[in-house]
Design a protein around this motif. Structure first.
Motif, PDB file in Angstrom:
ATOM      1  N   THR A   1       0.835  -1.200   0.000  1.00 32.04           N
ATOM      2  CA  THR A   1       0.000   0.000   0.000  1.00 32.04           C
ATOM      3  C   THR A   1       0.872   1.253   0.000  1.00 32.04           C
ATOM      4  OG1 THR A   1      -1.423  -1.290   1.437  1.00 32.04           O
ATOM      5  CG2 THR A   1      -2.057   0.966   1.063  1.00 32.04           C
ATOM      6  N   ALA A   2       1.958   1.219   0.792  1.00 29.47           N
ATOM      7  CA  ALA A   2       2.868   2.365   0.834  1.00 29.47           C
ATOM      8  C   ALA A   2       3.505   2.578  -0.534  1.00 29.47           C
ATOM      9  CB  ALA A   2       3.938   2.141   1.895  1.00 29.47           C
ATOM     10  N   ALA A   3       3.945   1.481  -1.162  1.00 23.10           N
ATOM     11  CA  ALA A   3       4.628   1.596  -2.454  1.00 23.10           C
ATOM     12  C   ALA A   3       3.699   2.171  -3.524  1.00 23.10           C
ATOM     13  CB  ALA A   3       5.148   0.231  -2.895  1.00 23.10           C
ATOM     14  N   ARG A   4       2.406   1.867  -3.408  1.00 18.80           N
ATOM     15  CA  ARG A   4       1.450   2.318  -4.420  1.00 18.80           C
ATOM     16  C   ARG A   4       1.415   3.838  -4.519  1.00 18.80           C
ATOM     17  NH1 ARG A   4      -0.579   3.313  -8.255  1.00 18.80           N
ATOM     18  NH2 ARG A   4      -2.631   2.881  -9.123  1.00 18.80           N
ATOM     19  N   PHE A   5       1.718   4.526  -3.399  1.00 15.01           N
ATOM     20  CA  PHE A   5       1.694   5.989  -3.419  1.00 15.01           C
ATOM     21  C   PHE A   5       2.800   6.580  -4.282  1.00 15.01           C
ATOM     22  CE2 PHE A   5      -0.710   5.481   0.571  1.00 15.01           C
ATOM     23  CZ  PHE A   5      -1.760   6.333   0.299  1.00 15.01           C
ATOM     24  N   TRP A   6       3.869   5.816  -4.510  1.00 17.33           N
ATOM     25  CA  TRP A   6       5.042   6.376  -5.180  1.00 17.33           C
ATOM     26  C   TRP A   6       5.056   6.168  -6.676  1.00 17.33           C
ATOM     27  CZ3 TRP A   6       8.383   9.349  -2.451  1.00 17.33           C
ATOM     28  CH2 TRP A   6       8.320   9.244  -1.058  1.00 17.33           C
ATOM     29  N   THR A   7       4.281   5.216  -7.173  1.00 10.74           N
ATOM     30  CA  THR A   7       4.444   4.884  -8.584  1.00 10.74           C
ATOM     31  C   THR A   7       3.123   4.455  -9.211  1.00 10.74           C
ATOM     32  OG1 THR A   7       5.450   3.313 -10.123  1.00 10.74           O
ATOM     33  CG2 THR A   7       5.213   2.579  -7.870  1.00 10.74           C
ATOM     34  N   GLN A   8       3.061   4.577 -10.523  1.00 11.28           N
ATOM     35  CA  GLN A   8       1.875   4.186 -11.279  1.00 11.28           C
ATOM     36  C   GLN A   8       2.143   2.937 -12.103  1.00 11.28           C
ATOM     37  OE1 GLN A   8      -0.797   5.701 -10.637  1.00 11.28           O
ATOM     38  NE2 GLN A   8      -0.777   7.908 -10.974  1.00 11.28           N
ATOM     39  N   ARG A   9       3.282   2.292 -11.891  1.00 11.47           N
ATOM     40  CA  ARG A   9       3.609   1.105 -12.674  1.00 11.47           C
ATOM     41  C   ARG A   9       3.831  -0.084 -11.751  1.00 11.47           C
ATOM     42  NH1 ARG A   9       4.932   2.794 -17.869  1.00 11.47           N
ATOM     43  NH2 ARG A   9       4.721   0.588 -18.396  1.00 11.47           N
TER      44      ARG A   9
ATOM     45  N   SER B   1     -16.158  -3.232 -15.619  1.00 10.05           N
ATOM     46  CA  SER B   1     -15.863  -4.534 -15.026  1.00 10.05           C
ATOM     47  C   SER B   1     -14.476  -4.579 -14.387  1.00 10.05           C
ATOM     48  CB  SER B   1     -15.983  -5.637 -16.080  1.00 10.05           C
ATOM     49  OG  SER B   1     -14.996  -5.465 -17.073  1.00 10.05           O
ATOM     50  N   VAL B   2     -13.640  -3.571 -14.615  1.00  8.46           N
ATOM     51  CA  VAL B   2     -12.317  -3.595 -13.983  1.00  8.46           C
ATOM     52  C   VAL B   2     -12.089  -2.311 -13.191  1.00  8.46           C
ATOM     53  CG1 VAL B   2     -11.363  -4.981 -15.866  1.00  8.46           C
ATOM     54  CG2 VAL B   2     -11.064  -2.511 -15.893  1.00  8.46           C
ATOM     55  N   ASP B   3     -11.086  -2.376 -12.299  1.00 10.49           N
ATOM     56  CA  ASP B   3     -10.694  -1.224 -11.502  1.00 10.49           C
ATOM     57  C   ASP B   3      -9.628  -0.450 -12.289  1.00 10.49           C
ATOM     58  OD1 ASP B   3      -9.806   0.590  -9.699  1.00 10.49           O
ATOM     59  OD2 ASP B   3      -8.919  -0.856  -8.314  1.00 10.49           O
ATOM     60  N   TRP B   4      -9.987   0.753 -12.730  1.00  7.70           N
ATOM     61  CA  TRP B   4      -9.045   1.500 -13.577  1.00  7.70           C
ATOM     62  C   TRP B   4      -7.945   2.168 -12.785  1.00  7.70           C
ATOM     63  CZ3 TRP B   4      -8.800   1.019 -18.758  1.00  7.70           C
ATOM     64  CH2 TRP B   4      -9.873   0.362 -19.367  1.00  7.70           C
ATOM     65  N   ASP B   5      -8.063   2.181 -11.458  1.00  9.57           N
ATOM     66  CA  ASP B   5      -6.969   2.717 -10.650  1.00  9.57           C
ATOM     67  C   ASP B   5      -5.968   1.597 -10.392  1.00  9.57           C
ATOM     68  OD1 ASP B   5      -5.451   4.442  -9.224  1.00  9.57           O
ATOM     69  OD2 ASP B   5      -6.527   4.148  -7.349  1.00  9.57           O
ATOM     70  N   PHE B   6      -5.357   1.140 -11.453  1.00  7.43           N
ATOM     71  CA  PHE B   6      -4.472  -0.016 -11.401  1.00  7.43           C
ATOM     72  C   PHE B   6      -3.117   0.432 -11.932  1.00  7.43           C
ATOM     73  CE2 PHE B   6      -2.997  -4.272 -12.382  1.00  7.43           C
ATOM     74  CZ  PHE B   6      -3.612  -5.041 -11.411  1.00  7.43           C
ATOM     75  N   PRO B   7      -2.023  -0.021 -11.318  1.00  8.05           N
ATOM     76  CA  PRO B   7      -0.722   0.530 -11.712  1.00  8.05           C
ATOM     77  C   PRO B   7      -0.198   0.023 -13.057  1.00  8.05           C
ATOM     78  CG  PRO B   7      -0.415  -1.103 -10.008  1.00  8.05           C
ATOM     79  CD  PRO B   7      -1.889  -0.954 -10.191  1.00  8.05           C
TER      80      PRO B   7
ATOM     81  N   PRO C   1       3.609  11.363  -6.559  1.00 13.21           N
ATOM     82  CA  PRO C   1       2.513  11.121  -7.515  1.00 13.21           C
ATOM     83  C   PRO C   1       1.139  11.043  -6.862  1.00 13.21           C
ATOM     84  CG  PRO C   1       4.184   9.366  -7.609  1.00 13.21           C
ATOM     85  CD  PRO C   1       4.478  10.208  -6.429  1.00 13.21           C
ATOM     86  N   ARG C   2       1.043  10.446  -5.667  1.00 10.65           N
ATOM     87  CA  ARG C   2      -0.283  10.199  -5.102  1.00 10.65           C
ATOM     88  C   ARG C   2      -0.420  10.638  -3.659  1.00 10.65           C
ATOM     89  NH1 ARG C   2      -3.065   5.931  -8.137  1.00 10.65           N
ATOM     90  NH2 ARG C   2      -4.087   5.178  -6.284  1.00 10.65           N
ATOM     91  N   GLY C   3       0.662  11.178  -3.060  1.00  6.58           N
ATOM     92  CA  GLY C   3       0.613  11.561  -1.660  1.00  6.58           C
ATOM     93  C   GLY C   3      -0.343  12.725  -1.411  1.00  6.58           C
ATOM     94  N   VAL C   4      -0.750  12.875  -0.150  1.00  9.01           N
ATOM     95  CA  VAL C   4      -1.755  13.876   0.188  1.00  9.01           C
ATOM     96  C   VAL C   4      -1.209  15.293   0.049  1.00  9.01           C
ATOM     97  CG1 VAL C   4      -3.168  14.763   2.064  1.00  9.01           C
ATOM     98  CG2 VAL C   4      -2.965  12.305   1.724  1.00  9.01           C
ATOM     99  N   ILE C   5      -0.027  15.539   0.624  1.00 10.94           N
ATOM    100  CA  ILE C   5       0.497  16.910   0.619  1.00 10.94           C
ATOM    101  C   ILE C   5       0.871  17.383  -0.780  1.00 10.94           C
ATOM    102  CG2 ILE C   5       2.426  18.323   1.439  1.00 10.94           C
ATOM    103  CD1 ILE C   5       2.107  16.862   4.125  1.00 10.94           C
ATOM    104  N   PRO C   6       1.594  16.582  -1.563  1.00 14.80           N
ATOM    105  CA  PRO C   6       1.849  17.027  -2.948  1.00 14.80           C
ATOM    106  C   PRO C   6       0.567  17.313  -3.726  1.00 14.80           C
ATOM    107  CG  PRO C   6       3.246  15.167  -2.422  1.00 14.80           C
ATOM    108  CD  PRO C   6       2.302  15.333  -1.272  1.00 14.80           C
ATOM    109  N   ARG C   7      -0.478  16.536  -3.439  1.00 14.81           N
ATOM    110  CA  ARG C   7      -1.721  16.767  -4.172  1.00 14.81           C
ATOM    111  C   ARG C   7      -2.350  18.099  -3.770  1.00 14.81           C
ATOM    112  NH1 ARG C   7      -5.295  12.421  -2.796  1.00 14.81           N
ATOM    113  NH2 ARG C   7      -6.377  13.933  -1.521  1.00 14.81           N
ATOM    114  N   LEU C   8      -2.326  18.368  -2.463  1.00 12.28           N
ATOM    115  CA  LEU C   8      -2.858  19.657  -2.003  1.00 12.28           C
ATOM    116  C   LEU C   8      -2.059  20.803  -2.594  1.00 12.28           C
ATOM    117  CD1 LEU C   8      -3.663  18.918   1.738  1.00 12.28           C
ATOM    118  CD2 LEU C   8      -5.255  19.231  -0.156  1.00 12.28           C
ATOM    119  N   MET C   9      -0.723  20.606  -2.665  1.00 12.27           N
ATOM    120  CA  MET C   9       0.109  21.671  -3.221  1.00 12.27           C
ATOM    121  C   MET C   9      -0.208  21.901  -4.692  1.00 12.27           C
ATOM    122  SD  MET C   9       3.714  21.010  -1.333  1.00 12.27           S
ATOM    123  CE  MET C   9       4.723  21.742  -2.620  1.00 12.27           C
ATOM    124  N   ARG C  10      -0.440  20.799  -5.415  1.00 15.79           N
ATOM    125  CA  ARG C  10      -0.791  20.956  -6.839  1.00 15.79           C
ATOM    126  C   ARG C  10      -2.101  21.713  -6.988  1.00 15.79           C
ATOM    127  NH1 ARG C  10       1.425  15.777  -7.507  1.00 15.79           N
ATOM    128  NH2 ARG C  10      -0.556  14.752  -7.154  1.00 15.79           N
TER     129      ARG C  10
END
Lengths: 450, 275
Positions: free
Chosen positions: A228-236, B106-112, A288-297
């Motif tokens: 869950t923590a890692a998900r905040f840093w990347t989209q891949r 049908s899928v979750d688009w918030d996917f990495p 990319p997904r953190g709360v503070i960077p998002r507020l700043m954006r």
């Protein structure tokens, strides 16, 4: 408090006893991070929790069996085998409930979690009274205890963690498809049932080898938190998994080290708390997904919109007050500006303060405002962009939604020079050649938000 | 967990199916298909033959079993009875000829993953176990994105795409399979005008290449312009045939209410006589 020498000794793994513990929790963390990523993406976290609670009866039963065969009953491989079997039994109970009744998944999971855990606690009490063996220490599987670890335990944990990690990397593509779109995977002919079983098998493996160090209550946190923590840093996916493995590994290493320095703190709890701290940092600060960077954006975007509204309003005032093709910079009144849009006095003052700080405004007579050279140039540019966008939306409404970056600084970068030329042609009604095209709609007292 | 147990029982009784009566060249031939959820039938005695190379629109009210029909063709749900032939053989032997476009929701688009990653999934079957997506397949995926007009969004994370763009990603993934029969579940649902246009032109292109497309559709206003073959469905097949002869007031009445309200009236009358 431990002194510096102790700290260095533990953290750098110089002490043999702590080395085993720290190395095994680190490896465990890496495996948990990798496999937890898939568990999270498959949305099976609660299932993992039920599974770990279902391991407890197996520990007690394995102990009883080994004692009756004449052993001490404390051999780790035997206990973990029992844990695995009863974890799998819990899993199949969940599947059975789901398939034969119309109960929902969460009911099946809640049922298995509590009932198996209850059976486990009760049977632990019962095996305490077996003649000829001491069951003391078995309850450490609930909360985790690292002190009793020996070298062969470490080997077992290292091998299982290593193999589980390798499998998760090997099946990366298959697991990705399963987690993203299982119906499509089935339609393509992938054995989704087998893949689900394999994934849960890996979760079981990590859970079981983590029982000793982390305990069955907290192991799910060790599986889920790093991912869950890692998900905040990347989209891949791959970066997420590697980061998750890193966070898991660091949690295991730091947590076990801290616990070794302060023997009162149980390792499992400290490891999970370290992971939680890393999660909190990620949630707050990851760009990319953190709360503070998002507020700043959001804040920066609001400021940019304010500035553009002000500059455009100023430019339009200049335009209205002058007749002729070329608009030149001259002072205009504050009252005039205020009437241009529906902004509160306080807000307008704030905007003007920022405009002064950015050197878009020059000193002028009281009640009057005057754009600086830079401010005037910026105002012309902003107005031109705005009108090009509007014209674009009017003439190309059908394809416009695919170019949603409306706050882009230069339309040319989005639309391309040819299209911009075309738009400028649209705007050049009556072949008036001006650096800033006329607005496609009346501009005086414009109140519509844009 | 939700999907897990379904796989325990093999979907459909593919073994022992008698497909001899199906014409070899029919992309899709359904005989006597019944599908039930919790003993409540969703599809009832469905017989359907889809001719080669047609653009087929499947319309019917909510709950008529349109998505179920597609899922049954793909062996995604067990069927109570019936046979389905894809070019004369059961689906599991013909997977390589069929591309599936699921509903966007049908899928979750918030996917990495990126748009390109999703499109590349269309090549997973030909890549086989453990092999990573090759450079060549990445190039193919980019071309498929280009065909639906969003090649410039290849590296975007999929949650940052608009709904229409997400739908086009799914279409590109199906194109990636290079199939003969395309089964699409509501591709026009809640998309922008540009996407609608892109899908229509894509359907035309596929049709020109001789591919067959079966598309679940909800907009009666456009159905005859987009499709040259219509299937009207409401648990049973109400009508199936060329658009111009099938899209009649009478058929629509039967599909969307006429018959249903008649049944309701009968049930109502029955209740009154009993009381």
């Amino acid at each position: 408090m431990p002194d510096w020498e102790d700290i260095i000794e533990v953290v750098l793994l110089q002490n043999y006893n702590t080395r085993l513990v720290v190395l095994s929790t680190t490896l465990l963390g890496i495996a948990a991070g990798l496999i937890g990523s898939f568990l999270l993406l498959r949305k099976r976290s609660l299932m993992g929790d039920a599974l770990s609670h279902a391991t407890l009866p197996g520990v007690a039963i394995a102990f009883a069996v080994m004692v009756s065969l004449g052993g001490t009953g404390k051999a780790l491989p035997g206990l973990l085998l029992g844990a695995t079997l009863s974890g799998v039994a819990g899993l199949f109970t969940m599947l059975l409930i789901r398939n034969t009744t119309r109960l929902r998944d969460d009911v099946a999971m809640g049922f298995v979690l509590s009932v198996f855990f209850g059976i486990g606690v009760a049977s632990l009490q019962m095996v305490q009274s077996l003649p000829g063996a001491s069951a003391a220490g078995l309850e450490s599987f609930i909360y985790g205890k690292t002190a009793s670890m020996v070298q062969s335990d470490f080997h077992l944990i290292a091998v299982v963690a290593g193999v589980a990690s390798l499998i998760s990397i090997l099946f990366l593509k298959e697991f990705l498809l399963l987690c993203f779109d299982d119906a499509y995977a089935s339609a393509q002919g992938w054995p989704t049932f087998f893949l689900d079983v394999l994934l849960l098998g890996l979760v079981t493996a990590v859970t079981v080898i983590g029982l000793q160090a982390v305990g069955l209550i907290l192991i799910i946190a060790f599986l889920i938190t790093p991912a869950t923590a890692a998900r905040f840093w990347t989209q891949r996916l791959l970066p997420m998994m590697l980061l998750s493995a890193g966070i898991g590994g660091i949690s295991g290493w730091l947590g076990a080290s801290i616990s070794a320095l302060t023997p009162d703190l149980p390792a499992g709890a400290v490891i999970v708390l370290v992971a939680a701290a890393l999660f909190l940092l990620s949630m707050l600060f990851a760009p990319p997904r953190g709360v503070i960077p998002r507020l700043m954006r959001q804040y920066r975007l609001r400021r940019k919109v304010d500035r553009q509204h002000f500059l455009r309003a100023a430019y339009e005032i200049l335009e209205d007050s002058q007749s002729g093709d070329v608009v030149s910079n001259s002072p205009f009144s504050f009252a005039h500006l205020r009437a241009k849009r529906t902004w509160s006095l306080r807000k307008l003052r704030h905007i003007l303060k920022i405009a002064k700080r950015e050197d878009h405004l020059e000193a002028a007579d009281p009640g009057m405002l005057r754009l600086s050279e830079a401010g005037y140039g910026e105002a012309a540019r902003v107005t031109r962009n705005h009108r090009l966008w509007e014209t674009y939306l009017i003439h190309y409404a059908d394809i416009a939604p695919s170019h949603v970056d409306r706050d882009a600084d230069l339309v040319e970068h989005i639309l391309g020079p040819e299209l911009v030329h075309e738009l400028e042609d649209f705007l050049k009604q009556d072949s008036i050649s001006t650096p800033v095209p006329p607005s496609p709609h009346p501009t005086s007292n414009e109140n519509s938000p844009s | 967990m939700s999907q897990l147990f379904k796989r325990l029982s093999p979907a459909g009784d593919a073994a022992g199916e008698d497909l001899s009566f199906h014409p070899e060249d029919a992309p899709l031939a359904i005989h006597d298909l019944t599908v039930a959820y919790h003993r409540k039938p969703v599809l009832w005695d469905v017989d359907l033959d889809i001719p080669d190379g047609k653009l087929v629109g499947v319309v019917g009210p909510n709950g008529a079993g349109k998505s179920t029909l597609i899922k049954a063709c793909l062996d995604l749900i067990p069927r109570a009875s019936g046979e389905i032939g894809i070019y004369g053989k059961p689906y599991k032997e013909q997977r390589h000829l069929v591309a599936y476009v699921p509903q966007r929701e049908s899928v979750d688009w918030d996917f990495p993953v990126s748009a390109l990653d999703v499109v590349a999934m269309g090549a997973y079957r030909r890549l086989g176990w453990f092999r990573r997506v090759t450079k060549q397949e990445s190039e193919n995926a980019r071309e498929c994105l280009d065909q639906v007009g969003i090649a410039h969004l290849a590296d975007r994370q999929i949650s940052q795409l608009s709904g229409g763009q997400q739908q086009r990603v799914f279409l590109a993934r199906a194109l990636m399979q290079d199939a003969e029969l395309y089964l699409m579940d509501e591709p026009f649902a809640a998309v922008d005008a540009a996407t609608e246009e892109a899908i229509v032109s894509l359907l035309r292109t596929l049709s020109e290449k001789g591919k067959t497309c079966l598309v679940v559709h909800h907009d009666l206003a456009t159905v005859t312009t987009y499709f040259n073959w219509l299937v009207l469905l409401n648990m049973r097949i109400v009508a199936s045939g060329p658009s111009e002869t099938t899209f009649t007031r009478e058929n629509l009445q039967k599909t969307y209410g006429g018959k249903l309200s008649l049944l309701e009236k009968a049930a109502e009358a029955l209740r009154h006589t009993v009381e």
